[in-house]
Design a protein around this motif. Structure first.
Motif, PDB file in Angstrom:
ATOM      1  N   ASP A   1     -12.766  -7.622   0.377  1.00 15.66           N
ATOM      2  CA  ASP A   1     -12.740  -6.697   1.528  1.00 15.66           C
ATOM      3  C   ASP A   1     -11.834  -5.504   1.208  1.00 15.66           C
ATOM      4  O   ASP A   1     -11.175  -5.470   0.165  1.00 15.66           O
ATOM      5  CB  ASP A   1     -12.321  -7.411   2.825  1.00 15.66           C
ATOM      6  N   LEU A   2     -11.823  -4.534   2.137  1.00 15.21           N
ATOM      7  CA  LEU A   2     -11.103  -3.278   1.860  1.00 15.21           C
ATOM      8  C   LEU A   2      -9.581  -3.466   1.786  1.00 15.21           C
ATOM      9  O   LEU A   2      -8.900  -2.773   1.043  1.00 15.21           O
ATOM     10  CB  LEU A   2     -11.447  -2.237   2.934  1.00 15.21           C
ATOM     11  N   LYS A   3      -9.074  -4.442   2.548  1.00  7.68           N
ATOM     12  CA  LYS A   3      -7.624  -4.699   2.512  1.00  7.68           C
ATOM     13  C   LYS A   3      -7.202  -5.185   1.133  1.00  7.68           C
ATOM     14  O   LYS A   3      -6.191  -4.755   0.563  1.00  7.68           O
ATOM     15  CB  LYS A   3      -7.269  -5.773   3.563  1.00  7.68           C
ATOM     16  N   ILE A   4      -8.024  -6.102   0.605  1.00 12.45           N
ATOM     17  CA  ILE A   4      -7.739  -6.642  -0.739  1.00 12.45           C
ATOM     18  C   ILE A   4      -7.885  -5.538  -1.783  1.00 12.45           C
ATOM     19  O   ILE A   4      -7.097  -5.444  -2.726  1.00 12.45           O
ATOM     20  CB  ILE A   4      -8.649  -7.860  -1.037  1.00 12.45           C
ATOM     21  N   LEU A   5      -8.879  -4.675  -1.568  1.00  9.20           N
ATOM     22  CA  LEU A   5      -9.082  -3.557  -2.497  1.00  9.20           C
ATOM     23  C   LEU A   5      -7.822  -2.684  -2.556  1.00  9.20           C
ATOM     24  O   LEU A   5      -7.313  -2.361  -3.637  1.00  9.20           O
ATOM     25  CB  LEU A   5     -10.288  -2.718  -2.044  1.00  9.20           C
ATOM     26  N   GLU A   6      -7.302  -2.331  -1.382  1.00  3.71           N
ATOM     27  CA  GLU A   6      -6.112  -1.469  -1.327  1.00  3.71           C
ATOM     28  C   GLU A   6      -4.922  -2.168  -1.994  1.00  3.71           C
ATOM     29  O   GLU A   6      -4.158  -1.560  -2.743  1.00  3.71           O
ATOM     30  CB  GLU A   6      -5.796  -1.110   0.136  1.00  3.71           C
ATOM     31  N   GLN A   7      -4.808  -3.467  -1.721  1.00  7.63           N
ATOM     32  CA  GLN A   7      -3.724  -4.246  -2.305  1.00  7.63           C
ATOM     33  C   GLN A   7      -3.811  -4.218  -3.839  1.00  7.63           C
ATOM     34  O   GLN A   7      -2.808  -4.045  -4.530  1.00  7.63           O
ATOM     35  CB  GLN A   7      -3.830  -5.699  -1.801  1.00  7.63           C
ATOM     36  N   ARG A   8      -5.024  -4.347  -4.342  1.00  5.15           N
ATOM     37  CA  ARG A   8      -5.203  -4.346  -5.808  1.00  5.15           C
ATOM     38  C   ARG A   8      -4.832  -2.992  -6.400  1.00  5.15           C
ATOM     39  O   ARG A   8      -4.222  -2.920  -7.461  1.00  5.15           O
ATOM     40  CB  ARG A   8      -6.649  -4.710  -6.166  1.00  5.15           C
ATOM     41  N   LEU A   9      -5.215  -1.917  -5.686  1.00  2.48           N
ATOM     42  CA  LEU A   9      -4.866  -0.579  -6.191  1.00  2.48           C
ATOM     43  C   LEU A   9      -3.348  -0.422  -6.236  1.00  2.48           C
ATOM     44  O   LEU A   9      -2.795   0.118  -7.190  1.00  2.48           O
ATOM     45  CB  LEU A   9      -5.472   0.496  -5.282  1.00  2.48           C
ATOM     46  N   ARG A  10      -2.662  -0.924  -5.193  1.00  2.00           N
ATOM     47  CA  ARG A  10      -1.209  -0.804  -5.136  1.00  2.00           C
ATOM     48  C   ARG A  10      -0.561  -1.665  -6.218  1.00  2.00           C
ATOM     49  O   ARG A  10       0.336  -1.226  -6.928  1.00  2.00           O
ATOM     50  CB  ARG A  10      -0.680  -1.199  -3.759  1.00  2.00           C
ATOM     51  N   ASN A  11      -1.058  -2.916  -6.339  1.00  2.00           N
ATOM     52  CA  ASN A  11      -0.474  -3.822  -7.335  1.00  2.00           C
ATOM     53  C   ASN A  11      -0.652  -3.294  -8.755  1.00  2.00           C
ATOM     54  O   ASN A  11       0.184  -3.528  -9.620  1.00  2.00           O
ATOM     55  CB  ASN A  11      -1.112  -5.219  -7.251  1.00  2.00           C
TER      56      ASN A  11
END
Ligand code: ADP
Ligand code: 5GP
Length: 198
Positions: A125-135
């Motif tokens: 989902d988009l939340k996980i996507l954003e988290q991955r970009l940040r990580n």
């Protein structure tokens, strides 16, 4: 004659496309990988000629003017393009090749090569996507916001692709990607790709 297969893999930035491709690489030693040109600055681990050819905007424009790209697009504020000669050569010689390009570029490749195999990768989902970009820690805050905005638009174009993979668990998703490559390599084309793509 061996049949060439073009695999076009796209994903919203951060979905894990590079990680997946790295993971399956050892399994397909004969697979070729198109190396794109970009005006984006290199990330710390990236190697010239391996991950990208890093070009100035002037040099990139020169290549556009000389018609040296199969396709090129402005993505997240930088230019990215697929050099045409290696792709044409791979097809001519009947090799398998992966193009890791954005959705707009993929649409152009599907027009030129309708039998190219499109694979679209998403995060759960988009939340996980954003988290991955940040990580990942490679993009500025502004770049992360641009990539998230573009992700929403890219997800709407998933139907352009023959296959969709949700990259939830990397090993599971890599198995799914391998299975698609194996399936599509086994005589999915009746004729050599170059006969149809003209
Ligand atoms: P892309 O090439 O699509 O932009 P990356 O392969 O760089 O994405 O992955 C983005 C980040 O997410 C990286 O830090 C990577 O290690 C991480 N990642 C990739 N796949 C997974 C996964 N299945 N689960 C958790 N993290 C992942
Ligand atoms: P990144 O900056 O994260 O390496 O890549 C950003 C986006 O540009 C990704 O979606 C990637 O697939 C795409 N991209 C990389 N090379 C090309 C290319 O040659 N053409 C197009 N259209 N997109 C590319």
């Amino acid at each position: 004659m061996k049949k060439g297969v073009l695999f076009v893999i796209s994903a919203p930035s951060g979905a894990g496309k590079s990680s997946l491709i790295e993971k399956i690489r050892p399994r397909f030693p004969d697979m070729l990988y198109s190396v794109s040109c970009t005006t984006r600055p290199p990330r710390p681990h990236e190697i010239e000629g391996v991950h990208y050819y890093f070009l100035t905007r002037d040099r990139f424009q020169e290549m556009i003017d000389r018609g040296q790209f199969l396709e090129w697009k402005e993505v997240h504020g930088n230019r990215y393009g697929t050099p045409a000669p290696p792709v044409m050569e791979a097809i001519r010689r009947g090799h398998r090749m992966i193009l890791d390009i954005d959705v707009q570029g993929a649409a152009e490749v599907f027009k030129a090569f309708p039998q190219a195999v499109g694979i679209f990768i998403t995060a759960p989902d988009l939340k996980i996507l954003e988290q991955r970009l940040r990580n990942r820690g490679t993009d500025s805050e502004a770049s992360i916001l641009t990539r998230m905005k573009n992700a929403r638009r890219e997800l709407e174009q998933a139907e352009l692709f023959a296959y969709g993979i949700v990259n939830d668990d990397l090993n599971r998703a890599a198995k799914e990607l391998s299975a698609i490559i194996i399936k599509e390599s086994e005589g999915s084309f009746d004729r050599p790709i170059q006969e149809i793509s003209r």
